[in-house]
Design an enzyme around this catalytic site. Structure first.
Site, short mmCIF file in Angstrom:
data_model
loop_
_atom_site.label_atom_id
_atom_site.label_comp_id
_atom_site.label_asym_id
_atom_site.label_seq_id
_atom_site.Cartn_x
_atom_site.Cartn_y
_atom_site.Cartn_z
N TYR A 2 6.20 -9.93 7.90
CA TYR A 2 6.16 -8.16 8.00
C TYR A 2 6.43 -7.66 9.44
O TYR A 2 6.38 -8.73 10.40
CB TYR A 2 4.61 -7.87 7.91
CG TYR A 2 4.17 -7.86 6.39
CD1 TYR A 2 4.10 -6.70 5.79
CD2 TYR A 2 3.56 -8.90 5.77
CE1 TYR A 2 3.63 -6.81 4.33
CE2 TYR A 2 3.16 -9.09 4.61
CZ TYR A 2 2.97 -7.74 3.94
OH TYR A 2 2.73 -7.65 2.49
N ASP A 37 0.85 -1.22 -0.03
CA ASP A 37 -0.05 0.07 -0.10
C ASP A 37 0.75 1.36 0.03
O ASP A 37 2.12 1.12 0.34
CB ASP A 37 -0.88 -0.04 1.24
CG ASP A 37 -2.21 -0.49 1.15
OD1 ASP A 37 -2.58 -0.72 -0.38
OD2 ASP A 37 -3.05 -0.64 1.76
#
Lengths: 254, 254
Positions: A111, A52
């Protein structure tokens, strides 16, 4: 024709994410542009993870096809000469022509979500962490995170805009560490829904500051409802650290 | 009239240093501008350390005089509302009217120089560390640094542009740490000549990569000649961490 696989690191601050879109510059667009200039061909990269806007990566993976005579291992170096400082090719290598970064089985992704937890914001941390001024209880965050480990339907932890049908994913582990004022939430799993890590981070931040009890995490998981806005942690704290493919080849960062 | 002392943190990347100058925006200029807007007075801050272009600070100190009715402890919060994200007031308090941040005796300053040492640059580190791709020997760097501790004439470690007469300074300690790919050189002393920490860092980087033997540091110190260009490490790695005054009051970061 050869297929080249690249390991890509970037500071996402000044990009509208990975994927090409009309409203701003993206990492994919810069890579296509510089690769096309380098090779004299019309290059289109295919990325593993369409991060994103504002999200960073140390180990995103992409492929592209080229007739270029530059040896595959040298393409990364050559491309780095043309790229802006906030995008770096960490490795380049030849891959099978049918190898696609999103259609491999047995993938694990890692992540990290970074939080700067202090009374005042730190201007040297603002680009790469979310600022939280409330005192945070790490043990409670770990307890809350423990409910998420394993195979679950994570529909409660995805954005309402998600349109995938299967919302079951497996989280292999969530580690939460605190060093001084820096808190890191490290999540590994076989796949993540849209905004899933940021919603997990936003939820665990609420647990850490005592707004939720740790058991609230299990309750949210069990209710199986797409999240309404409000607990998605901001993008600057998120880094795609590594994508591990079970097959040969590119396994994370050197 | 009151004198207000502020503790200032900033990301120096986008500033031409602290001190007002004609060629670009500086931290001092932004503080004067926002404080003048906040108070309706013509405010001029006086800084403790006039950091160079691109150098960062977590604990620079400054004072200014004001008739503002805003309580001294609240001035920092009020100012933070007006400041850009890359400058943060960490504390504000009243100081004696004759207190000057550069004319105090018994001051110790701590700087950190950050190095990212890996085969490829990391786009998330580029703003706050110098990139060194050569393997570095930390023990040799420590050995080299040990020659600098104590009171010495540091004329060999200052820029040719320095015009101070007394070039004797005292270094209380140099700690060198490595965590993963991050190397930190932490230097504490009673004062630093122009570019001194960056020249020390540049010299120790040469020691670390084996270009200099550690004893070369003592040789450079002994020769007592203003450095010619070439070993000043780049500004992005440098952070002014703390200024400690022996008197009451502002002692570093909370």
């Amino acid at each position: 024709m050869r297929r080249i696989r690249i390991l890509v690191a970037y500071d996402g601050t000044d990009y509208c994410g990975w994927q090409i879109q009309p409203n701003g510059i993206t990492v994919e667009e810069v890579l296509n542009d510089k690769l096309s200039k380098l090779t004299g061909e019309d290059i289109h990269v295919i990325g593993a993870s369409r991060t994103d806007s504002g999200v960073h990566a140390l180990g995103n993976v992409a492929v592209f096809d080229t007739e270029s005579p530059i040896p595959p291992e040298r393409l990364g170096y050559a491309l780095n000469q043309k790229l802006p400082e906030d995008i770096v090719i960490v490795r380049s290598e030849e891959a099978p022509l049918d190898w696609h970064p999103r259609y491999q089985k047995q993938v694990t992704k890692t992540y990290e979500y970074h939080i700067y937890n202090a009374a005042f914001p730190n201007p040297l941390k603002r680009r790469y962490s979310a600022f939280v001024s409330y005192p945070m209880d790490i043990e409670k965050m770990r307890k809350g995170a423990s409910f998420l480990v394993g195979e679950h339907d994570f529909v409660s932890f995805c954005n309402v805009r998600t349109n995938v049908e299967d919302t079951v994913r497996r989280i292999d582990g969530i580690e939460i560490d605190k060093k001084g004022e820096d808190i890191t939430i490290r999540v590994t799993g076989n796949g993540f829904l849209y905004n899933m890590v940021r919603i997990i981070a936003g939820t665990l931040i609420r647990v850490g500051r005592g707004f939720y009890i740790p058991e609230k995490v299990k309750e949210i998981l069990d209710v199986k409802e797409r999240t309404k806005a409000g607990v998605t942690a901001p993008p600057e704290g998120l880094v795609l650290v590594e994508i591990k493919y079970d097959c040969q080849g590119l396994e994370g960062r050197e």
